[in-house]
Enzyme design. Structure first.
Site, PDB file in Angstrom:
ATOM      1  N   ASP A 182      50.042  49.020  31.193  1.00  0.00           N
ATOM      2  CA  ASP A 182      50.884  48.631  32.332  1.00  0.00           C
ATOM      3  C   ASP A 182      51.002  49.797  33.315  1.00  0.00           C
ATOM      4  O   ASP A 182      50.897  49.624  34.533  1.00  0.00           O
ATOM      5  CB  ASP A 182      52.262  48.120  31.869  1.00  0.00           C
ATOM      6  CG  ASP A 182      52.932  49.020  30.840  1.00  0.00           C
ATOM      7  OD1 ASP A 182      52.275  49.939  30.313  1.00  0.00           O
ATOM      8  OD2 ASP A 182      54.126  48.803  30.553  1.00  0.00           O
ATOM      9  N   TYR A 219      38.790  38.750  22.855  1.00  0.00           N
ATOM     10  CA  TYR A 219      37.822  37.768  23.343  1.00  0.00           C
ATOM     11  C   TYR A 219      37.085  37.085  22.188  1.00  0.00           C
ATOM     12  O   TYR A 219      36.670  35.946  22.294  1.00  0.00           O
ATOM     13  CB  TYR A 219      36.772  38.444  24.241  1.00  0.00           C
ATOM     14  CG  TYR A 219      37.149  38.533  25.699  1.00  0.00           C
ATOM     15  CD1 TYR A 219      38.314  39.171  26.099  1.00  0.00           C
ATOM     16  CD2 TYR A 219      36.325  37.993  26.679  1.00  0.00           C
ATOM     17  CE1 TYR A 219      38.644  39.275  27.434  1.00  0.00           C
ATOM     18  CE2 TYR A 219      36.641  38.092  28.022  1.00  0.00           C
ATOM     19  CZ  TYR A 219      37.802  38.732  28.394  1.00  0.00           C
ATOM     20  OH  TYR A 219      38.114  38.823  29.724  1.00  0.00           O
ATOM     21  N   ASP A 226      39.002  44.071  31.500  1.00  0.00           N
ATOM     22  CA  ASP A 226      38.779  42.928  32.396  1.00  0.00           C
ATOM     23  C   ASP A 226      39.787  42.988  33.544  1.00  0.00           C
ATOM     24  O   ASP A 226      39.432  42.861  34.718  1.00  0.00           O
ATOM     25  CB  ASP A 226      38.944  41.626  31.603  1.00  0.00           C
ATOM     26  CG  ASP A 226      38.782  40.401  32.485  1.00  0.00           C
ATOM     27  OD1 ASP A 226      37.826  40.371  33.280  1.00  0.00           O
ATOM     28  OD2 ASP A 226      39.612  39.471  32.399  1.00  0.00           O
ATOM     29  N   ASP A 253      39.269  44.408  37.789  1.00  0.00           N
ATOM     30  CA  ASP A 253      39.529  43.649  39.023  1.00  0.00           C
ATOM     31  C   ASP A 253      40.400  44.468  39.977  1.00  0.00           C
ATOM     32  O   ASP A 253      40.197  44.450  41.188  1.00  0.00           O
ATOM     33  CB  ASP A 253      40.217  42.304  38.722  1.00  0.00           C
ATOM     34  CG  ASP A 253      39.205  41.175  38.515  1.00  0.00           C
ATOM     35  OD1 ASP A 253      38.058  41.473  38.127  1.00  0.00           O
ATOM     36  OD2 ASP A 253      39.567  39.998  38.747  1.00  0.00           O
ATOM     37  N   LYS A 273      47.896  49.847  24.528  1.00  0.00           N
ATOM     38  CA  LYS A 273      49.301  49.409  24.528  1.00  0.00           C
ATOM     39  C   LYS A 273      49.876  49.804  23.176  1.00  0.00           C
ATOM     40  O   LYS A 273      50.353  48.970  22.403  1.00  0.00           O
ATOM     41  CB  LYS A 273      49.364  47.894  24.792  1.00  0.00           C
ATOM     42  CG  LYS A 273      50.748  47.337  25.039  1.00  0.00           C
ATOM     43  CD  LYS A 273      51.370  47.742  26.371  1.00  0.00           C
ATOM     44  CE  LYS A 273      52.818  47.312  26.439  1.00  0.00           C
ATOM     45  NZ  LYS A 273      53.501  47.781  27.671  1.00  0.00           N
TER      46      LYS A 273
HETATM   47  C1  IPM Z   1      34.241  39.446  33.884  1.00  0.00           C
HETATM   48  C2  IPM Z   1      34.662  37.999  33.890  1.00  0.00           C
HETATM   49  C3  IPM Z   1      34.378  37.411  32.522  1.00  0.00           C
HETATM   50  C4  IPM Z   1      35.239  38.161  31.515  1.00  0.00           C
HETATM   51  C5  IPM Z   1      34.573  35.894  32.423  1.00  0.00           C
HETATM   52  C6  IPM Z   1      33.742  35.153  33.446  1.00  0.00           C
HETATM   53  C7  IPM Z   1      34.293  35.388  31.042  1.00  0.00           C
HETATM   54  O1  IPM Z   1      35.996  37.885  34.271  1.00  0.00           O
HETATM   55  O2  IPM Z   1      33.065  39.715  33.594  1.00  0.00           O
HETATM   56  O3  IPM Z   1      35.088  40.296  34.167  1.00  0.00           O
HETATM   57  O4  IPM Z   1      36.427  37.828  31.342  1.00  0.00           O
HETATM   58  O5  IPM Z   1      34.726  39.074  30.889  1.00  0.00           O
HETATM   59 MG    MG Z   2      36.861  39.700  34.923  1.00  0.00          MG
END
Ligand code: IPM
Ligand code: MG
Length: 353
Positions: A220, A142, A244, A248, A188
């Site tokens: 993975d 990042y 990240d 999710d 990885k």
């Molecule tokens: C998160 C989001 C952020 C990230 C974005 C909005 C920059 O996806 O907090 O998970 O990638 O960290």
């Molecule tokens: Mg995110």
């Protein structure tokens, strides 16, 4: 107790709606628990671009560094999608994380019994799920330099310094010692040198934590294991990008990304607290967004930055009770749910606090 300076950064999309829920909750807590908040509002993301032409201004960065704690809504939306990455609303959040040194991102994924049906996985696989992702937040690809985009090619740099891996590994081990004493570090390392290094440093740090069981998993495989058998995990430790993605997935295990809170902490437990769900432009302004991720984020603030474990637990049980009684926003509703708007659900939860 001294007055707490709390910066509110609502941002874009559903951000302002969930922030309203947070404010109502704080008002209730002020009156019931004799804690005083000084609420300060600031601009971030698209809202800041529209006002100042920048995703985060020096004024907001200053407010953030002065504040005792920060609540964050969400940033981004179609209106700003055509801007280059460096000027997008998301950049405001990244700058805030980096300038405040918020390197430790804690993302719990807890399944409330009442949401068993809302998950796309079979109840047996996810019942009683309670895991924590510890994501490194201010390094890795990042922020790595150099980075460049040209018409013929583009690149980013995934880089970690030893001290960056050490400090996030310590957060993971410390968290595990208060939980089920297992850390799974994700990398990885079969392909990337940076991951091989990550793994070596994590092993070094683990020597200070003989009671914690450490395992390693390729990212993975970790993605696969999270949907196959998520209850094998207690604490997952990961770099910025992998965390990240995995967070999710783990959010979705709980039925809705609208349920997942997060804390981003510096080395003195000052924090920014935000729902994981993002700005959700498709439902913004309709009064239907799930406020639970934000309400649980406020709960995390009481626990990690304000040392008020009791209030934090009260908030969590209020959410649990509300869900058990069958109240839900659309995203987590099943055929028996009493469907509520954001405001209605917030009120019911607050009444239980
Ligand atoms: C998160 C989001 C952020 C990230 C974005 C909005 C920059 O996806 O907090 O998970 O990638 O960290
Ligand atoms: Mg995110």
């Amino acid at each position: 107790m001294k007055e707490i300076d709390l910066l509110l950064l609502s941002g874009d999309g559903v951000g302002p709606e969930v922030m309203e829920s947070a404010i109502s909750l704080l008002e209730k807590i002020q009156s019931s628990f004799k804690i005083n908040f000084n609420l300060i509002e600031g601009l971030i993301g698209g809202a800041s671009i529209d006002a100042h032409g920048l995703p985060v201004s020096d004024e907001t960065l200053n407010q953030a560094s002065q504040a005792d704690s920060i609540l964050f809504g969400a940033v981004g939306g179609p209106k700003w999608d055509s801007l280059p990455p460096n000027e997008k609303p998301e950049k405001g959040l990244l700058e805030l994380r980096s300038s405040l040194g918020l390197f430790a991102n804690l993302r719990p994924a807890i399944l409330f019994d009442s949401s068993l049906e809302a998950s796309s996985l079979k109840p047996g696989i996810i019942k009683d799920l309670d895991m924590l992702i510890v994501r490194e937040l201010t390094g890795g690809i990042y922020f790595g330099e150099p980075r460049e985009k040209k018409s013929s090619s583009a690149f980013n740099t995934m880089i970690y310094e030893r001290h960056e891996v050490e400090r996030i590994a310590r957060v993971a081990f410390d968290s595990a010692s208060l939980r089920n004493k297992k850390v799974c570090s994700v990398d990885k390392s079969n392909v990337l040198e940076v991951s091989e290094f990550w793994r070596e440093v994590v092993i070094d740090v683990s020597k200070d934590y003989p009671d914690i069981e450490l395992s390693h998993m390729l990212v993975d495989n970790a993605a696969m294991q999270l949907v196959k058998n998520p209850k094998q995990f207690d604490v997952i430790l990961s770099s910025n990008l992998f965390g990240d993605i995995l967070s999710d997935i783990s959010a979705m295990l709980t039925g809705s990304i609208g349920m997942l809170p997060s804390a981003s902490l510096d080395n003195r437990n000052k924090g920014l607290y935000e729902p994981v769900h993002g700005s959700a432009p498709d439902i913004a302004g309709q009064g239907t967004v799930n406020p639970i991720a934000m309400i649980l984020s406020v709960g995390m603030m009481f626990r990690y930055s304000l040392n008020q474990l009791e209030i934090s637990e009260k908030i969590k049980s209020a959410v649990s009770k509300t869900l058990d009684d069958g109240y839900a926003t659309k995203d987590i509703a099943d055929k028996n749910s009493k469907i509520c708007s954001t405001k209605e659900l917030t009120k019911i939860i607050i009444d239980h606090v």
